[in-house]
Design a protein around this motif. Structure first.
Motif, PDB file in Angstrom:
ATOM      1  N   ASN A 215       0.772  -1.234  -0.019  1.00 24.83           N
ATOM      2  CA  ASN A 215      -0.017  -0.050   0.028  1.00 24.83           C
ATOM      3  C   ASN A 215       0.711   1.262  -0.082  1.00 24.83           C
ATOM      4  O   ASN A 215       0.656   2.021   0.687  1.00 24.83           O
ATOM      5  CB  ASN A 215      -0.798  -0.017   1.122  1.00 24.83           C
ATOM      6  N   ASN A 216       1.768   1.273  -1.033  1.00 21.36           N
ATOM      7  CA  ASN A 216       2.732   2.249  -0.764  1.00 21.36           C
ATOM      8  C   ASN A 216       2.320   3.547  -1.720  1.00 21.36           C
ATOM      9  O   ASN A 216       2.859   4.651  -1.795  1.00 21.36           O
ATOM     10  CB  ASN A 216       4.282   1.857  -1.348  1.00 21.36           C
ATOM     11  N   GLY A 217       1.498   3.330  -2.356  1.00 19.77           N
ATOM     12  CA  GLY A 217       0.616   4.323  -3.305  1.00 19.77           C
ATOM     13  C   GLY A 217       1.535   4.233  -4.828  1.00 19.77           C
ATOM     14  O   GLY A 217       1.198   5.354  -5.546  1.00 19.77           O
ATOM     15  N   GLU A 218       2.568   3.735  -4.858  1.00 18.65           N
ATOM     16  CA  GLU A 218       3.450   3.938  -5.878  1.00 18.65           C
ATOM     17  C   GLU A 218       3.265   2.818  -7.234  1.00 18.65           C
ATOM     18  O   GLU A 218       2.952   2.827  -8.213  1.00 18.65           O
ATOM     19  CB  GLU A 218       5.024   3.966  -5.665  1.00 18.65           C
ATOM     20  N   VAL A 219       3.318   1.411  -6.478  1.00 16.87           N
ATOM     21  CA  VAL A 219       3.484   0.176  -7.199  1.00 16.87           C
ATOM     22  C   VAL A 219       2.183  -0.362  -6.958  1.00 16.87           C
ATOM     23  O   VAL A 219       1.388  -0.700  -6.038  1.00 16.87           O
ATOM     24  CB  VAL A 219       4.497  -0.815  -6.672  1.00 16.87           C
ATOM     25  N   ASP A 220       1.662  -0.827  -8.217  1.00 13.75           N
ATOM     26  CA  ASP A 220       0.188  -1.477  -8.349  1.00 13.75           C
ATOM     27  C   ASP A 220       0.273  -2.773  -9.476  1.00 13.75           C
ATOM     28  O   ASP A 220       0.511  -2.703 -10.624  1.00 13.75           O
ATOM     29  CB  ASP A 220      -1.072  -0.543  -8.786  1.00 13.75           C
TER      30      ASP A 220
END
Length: 298
Positions: A215-220
């Motif tokens: 849930n880093n907001g960068e990697v999906d």
């Protein structure tokens, strides 16, 4: 995850490997770079010119040695080419110069191998394989009670199973995809279903740290990963159609190296730096080349 699975269903997977092939006929051969591409749809490995992108030849013919749905590929310490044959749950070995089949280096299902995705040789000369345990294609949801979901270690000379280097779910791992050994010798593994990148000790296989947290907001949906010459970590994010740059040591996010959809990129899955210092990215629909400030030394 819905976008991820629909893209996988629409397009066939391919993987890339940048290699150096010697031009024969010289005492000190000049190096000529070429691109080897694992073609999942044709069960073959194709060779392209790194500079022009022109097709050179079929390096490994369709189905050679039982090859079916190839994913990643790498050269071993012996100079031969090792290819993940996903649909046969095996690792196949080919002559690194001619592409001729040598043997099934890792036999089907050896050590519990099921739906392997990536592979890399460690500094100890042994082969490590990310073992997803999926019941179907790369985009399938994780099965209940997944007994695989690990990284398996094989003898780099004989292909014999040694152990589960990273045990099932070790360190929070959930569906390992791309993985590479870093300059520190430790193993960096993408965890697909937690959107994170985990680092394991090169000797024990124990978790050292989570370099990119969940849930880093960068990697999906992290797919491929690779390192620049300076140790910087690059991770392809499938659902954002981008490539992210991390310092590779402290876990500091540096920037979005390739912005979403740049150059028509869709669903990036494979990354490799070429001898020209550029980053080559394989997407499910299109391969592009990005100019990099990192110089790859000959």
């Amino acid at each position: 995850m819905r976008v991820f699975m629909s893209l996988i269903n629409c397009y066939r997977l391919v993987s890339i490997l940048l290699t150096t092939i010697a031009v024969l006929g010289f005492a000190t051969p000049k190096a000529q770079a070429s691109l080897l591409v694992a073609s999942n749809a044709t069960n073959s490995v194709l060779e392209y010119d790194e500079i022009t992108g022109a097709f050179i030849k079929t390096f490994i013919s369709s189905g050679s040695g039982g090859l079916k749905e190839p994913l990643d590929l790498t050269f071993g310490p012996d100079g031969n080419l090792y290819v993940v044959s996903r649909a046969t749950d095996s690792i196949l070995k080919y002559n690194g110069t001619t592409g001729e089949f040598i043997n099934a280096f890792v036999q089907s299902g050896s050590g519990g191998l099921k739906n392997p995705i990536d592979l890399d040789f460690g500094s100890d000369g042994n082969l490590y394989v990310s073992n997803s345990g999926l019941n179907g294609g790369f985009g399938e949801p994780a099965p209940i009670n997944n007994s695989a979901n690990n990284v398996l270690k094989y003898n780099g000379t004989t292909g014999e199973f040694i152990n589960a280097f990273v045990p099932s779910g070790g360190g929070g791992l959930k569906i390992p995809t791309g993985m590479r050994f870093g300059k520190d010798g430790n193993l960096y593994v993408n965890s697909r279903d937690t959107n994170s990148v985990l680092v394991y000790d090169k000797t024990t296989g124990n978790l050292i740290k989570t370099i990119i947290p969940s849930n880093n907001g960068e990697v999906d949906v992290p797919t491929g990963l690779t390192f620049g010459e300076d140790g910087t970590l690059y991770v392809s994010s499938l659902n954002t159609h981008s490539v992210l740059k991390n310092d590779g040591t402290m876990g500091t996010f540096l920037n979005t190296f390739v912005f979403p959809g740049s150059g028509g990129l869709i669903a990036p899955i494979g990354l490799a730096f070429g001898k020209d210092g550029n980053l080559y990215i394989m997407g499910l629909k299109r391969q592009i080349k990005i100019k990099s400030s990192i110089i790859v030394k000959e």
